[in-house]
Design an enzyme around this catalytic site. Structure first.
Site, short mmCIF file in Angstrom:
data_model
loop_
_atom_site.label_atom_id
_atom_site.label_comp_id
_atom_site.label_asym_id
_atom_site.label_seq_id
_atom_site.Cartn_x
_atom_site.Cartn_y
_atom_site.Cartn_z
N ASP A 95 32.90 37.80 34.82
CA ASP A 95 34.00 37.60 35.77
C ASP A 95 33.55 36.58 36.81
OD1 ASP A 95 36.07 37.65 37.53
OD2 ASP A 95 35.97 39.79 37.97
N SER A 99 41.32 43.32 40.83
CA SER A 99 41.41 42.00 41.43
C SER A 99 41.80 42.15 42.91
CB SER A 99 42.40 41.14 40.64
OG SER A 99 42.24 39.79 40.97
N HIS A 145 37.29 38.73 33.79
CA HIS A 145 38.14 39.36 34.80
C HIS A 145 39.03 40.42 34.18
CE1 HIS A 145 39.51 39.41 38.89
NE2 HIS A 145 40.74 39.13 38.59
#
Length: 689
Positions: free
Chosen positions: A632, A552, A664
């Site tokens: 995602d 991330s 994600h």
């Protein structure tokens, strides 16, 4: 520890305490690696101590168990029939056993998040429906027509058409009320085009009953473009008037969340953020006086987040969880009086899911550390265990500065009620985590953590896995993870180093804000300074064999590192942002990008490009593993494709791990197994030569 060891561990779910205070009900998830499944069941343990035991065992699983107000029934959700529905089962308060369950709801759009009314006569639950449908028959027909249609195309007319890992479609989350006797649900927010409550990845419920059961409070975001807004508000709705309309009681332009009535009905408390569009603003604790309509912040000088809270039975005290320096502690605040008074009542570790016993003498919470998955703990309030512990607890005061009022600090006696993984953990060599701190270039104090490998030999040199957390408003610390488990990453002969750079939570809001508009600036310097410190102070680190890994925002930083230093032997970039301009056009929560980059690409293109890892592509030399997933929607898979394509065309050694069925987070057991194997093999390839 091996990956297989970690998959054998039972995972604690949410907690409920019986009205008589004798039992704790909780969820436990078991992973079957061979079947690639995760199944949750309800368990129970006596609060006086004793063995925990399972209550349910259907193949479909059960979760979210809740005691009825009289303690004689248990409410839970299960998909043991057609779709997930709400079920009820009789409970024997003497033996801690349940009888045969019956299905309460049969709504075609399924039921979730059920809670009891205080009188035990009604259930409040959530279901996603078509706002223009007047009844369940309409919803069912619409779903059947869509399923049978050969055309799967969709037409979008507004933003937030997809969110997290799914397309939102035409349905919206509504609150429903159902009698435990009739089973006919009543839509409390009919025709509403907004989600009630708003989307959440977990945490406290976004709705609650008043103590007399005649009113509910809930969160909702009415802004016309939810993709650019964090402004959820708190509303109340009278249930005893069929013509009543929701009444907004919160005033903040930022997010308002998690309403909860005081047991005496005088107040409604909630978590609130002051700044519009900023999902990581300080979470304040607000009190609303129902008689006067006045709203006030309970702890205006507390420079930390209130992550969750619960009322004491006497309505005079609130207990809440708040992060500080890599831990999540439980604090106690007085509701009334000339000064709030503040107690830090828990030692180290990460606490959550806080509940009080009916007499207010005991607190129950989940607790995890870097070496132990979550277990249920009992804390005996008001019972200080030792002078040494009190001294240590007083030192915690500095974690919550600046607090300008007098505060008391107690460490209370605690014990573990559950022992879900004790036998397995006793067989494993899980090293302790060490902490260190250093000054960054502007003299800001930054914290870091280090884990040595099992069977550590101080005379040897070890390669390093340098982990970078996501968020960016997140933090490493004394907590367990199944997705990025630091103990497991250290297990095959590595020193794991983790730094909480600018943007990390638990160090005050100014520290959190330090990443805004400065993604590759101060946080990058903090990370590099932290690794420099570790290399200088831990002689067993081999600084010629280090790999940087992040997901991330950590993936973004891995990409930024790729173009700005050659100190690492390898890089792992998971779900990172490679091109901020394209990431803006393919993400869903636009408020995030617009806050962090201080505008849109067309209003502040210079900042998007200033912090673009893509624009340093001619500097790429470090072997890089790219990981990205098709579902995602926070950081679209195209970001991973762009990075991998660039690496390949630049002739940089690279590999891409692509998951077509993950979002994600990598959650499926066998996908997780492949992730750990691929990541560890990549790091071994470049650091163990």
């Amino acid at each position: 520890m091996t990956f297989e060891d970690m998959m054998k561990m039972r995972r604690l779910g949410d907690i409920a305490v019986s009205p008589d205070g004798h039992w704790v009900l909780f969820g436990v998830t078991d992973v079957d690696l061979a079947k690639n499944t995760r199944t949750s069941h309800l368990w129970i343990v006596p609060t006086a101590g004793g063995d925990e035991k399972p209550l349910t065992a259907s193949l479909a699983g059960e979760s979210r168990g809740r005691f009825s107000p009289d303690g004689k029934q248990i409410l839970f959700q299960s998909a043991r029939d057609v779709g997930q529905q709400t079920w009820l089962a009789p409970f024997d308060t003497g033996t801690g056993t349940i009888g045969d369950a019956h299905k309460l709801t049969s709504i075609s759009t399924e039921a979730d998040g059920a809670i009891w009314s205080p009188d035990g006569q009604n259930i409040l639950f959530v279901s996603s429906v078509y706002p223009d449908c007047k009844d369940d028959a309409c919803n069912k027909q619409r779903d059947v027509e869509r399923a049978q249609s050969k055309v799967k195309a969709q037409v979008f007319t507004h933003l937030l058409y997809r969110h997290w890992n799914a397309f939102t479609g035409d349905k919206r989350s509504h609150l429903f009320l159902v009698s435990v006797n009739s089973g006919v649900p009543r839509d409390l927010t009919p025709g509403d085009e907004h989600d009630v409550p708003p989307f959440s990845l977990g945490g406290p419920d976004g709705y609650a009953f008043s103590p007399d059961g005649k009113e509910i409070a809930f969160a909702e975001n009415l802004d016309p473009v939810p993709a650019i807004s964090t402004n959820s508000d708190i509303f109340t709705l009278r249930l005893d008037d069929p013509n009543a309309k929701p009444v907004k009681i919160s005033t903040s332009p930022g997010g308002d969340h998690s309403p909860a009535y005081s047991p005496d009905g005088k107040y409604i408390a909630w978590r609130s953020q002051a700044r519009a569009g900023y999902e990581s603003d300080r979470f304040r604790l607000m009190l609303y006086d129902r008689a006067t309509g006045q709203e006030r912040e309970l702890l205006p000088k507390l420079d930390r987040w209130v992550d969750e809270f619960t009322w004491a039975p006497d309505s005079k005290t609130i207990y809440f969880a708040s992060g500080a320096t890599g831990g999540e502690r439980i604090l106690q605040a007085n509701v009334e009086g000339p000064a709030p008074g503040l107690n830090v009542i828990s030692p180290g570790g990460e606490y959550g899911d806080i509940h009080l016993s009916p007499d207010g003498k005991y607190l129950f919470a989940s607790k995890q550390t870097i070496r132990t998955p979550s277990e249920i703990y009992l804390l005996e309030l008001g019972h200080v265990v030792s002078t040494a512990d009190v001294t240590a607890a007083k030192a915690h005061r500095t974690l919550y500065e600046p607090i300008q009022f007098e505060a008391m600090f107690d460490t209370v006696a605690e014990k573990s009620l559950t022992h879900l993984n004790d036998e397995l953990l006793q067989q494993l060599d899980l090293p302790e985590m060490e902490t260190f701190s250093f000054q960054s270039n502007d003299r800001t104090l930054v914290q870091g953590f280090l884990i040595k490998p099992p069977a550590f030999d101080r005379n040897k040199k070890y390669p390093v896995k340098f982990l970078i957390h996501g968020g960016p408003q997140g933090a490493w610390g004394d907590s367990w993870s199944y997705r990025w488990n630091a103990e497991l990453l250290a297990a095959n002969g590595y020193v794991v180093v983790m730094i909480n750079p600018r943007g990390s939570t638990g160090y005050g809001q100014a520290f959190v804000d330090g990443v805004n508009g400065d993604w590759g600036g101060k946080p990058y310097i903090d990370l590099m300074r932290g690794l420099d410190y570790a290399e200088q102070h831990y002689s067993f680190i081999d600084k010629t064999r280090e790999c940087a890994l992040g997901a991330s925002y950590g993936g973004y930083m891995a990409d930024w590192i790729l173009g700005h230093t050659n100190r690492f032997k390898c890089i792992v970039s998971h779900d990172g942002m490679f091109n901020p301009e394209s990431a803006y056009g393919t993400t869903e929560e636009l408020w995030f990008n617009e806050w962090e980059f201080k505008g849109t690409p067309w209003t502040n293109r210079a900042l998007y490009r200033k912090w673009s890892p893509m624009l340093a592509e001619t500097n790429f030399k470090t072997p890089t593993l790219v990981v990205h997933s098709q579902l995602d929607y926070r950081l679209d898979v195209s970001e991973g494709y762009q990075l991998f394509t660039t690496l390949q065309r630049m002739n940089v050694p690279s590999k891409m791990l692509y998951f077509p069925d993950e979002g994600h987070w990598v959650l499926k057991p066998q996908n997780s197994q492949l992730w750990y194997k691929t990541v560890n093999d990549w790091v071994d390839q470049w650091t163990k030569q």
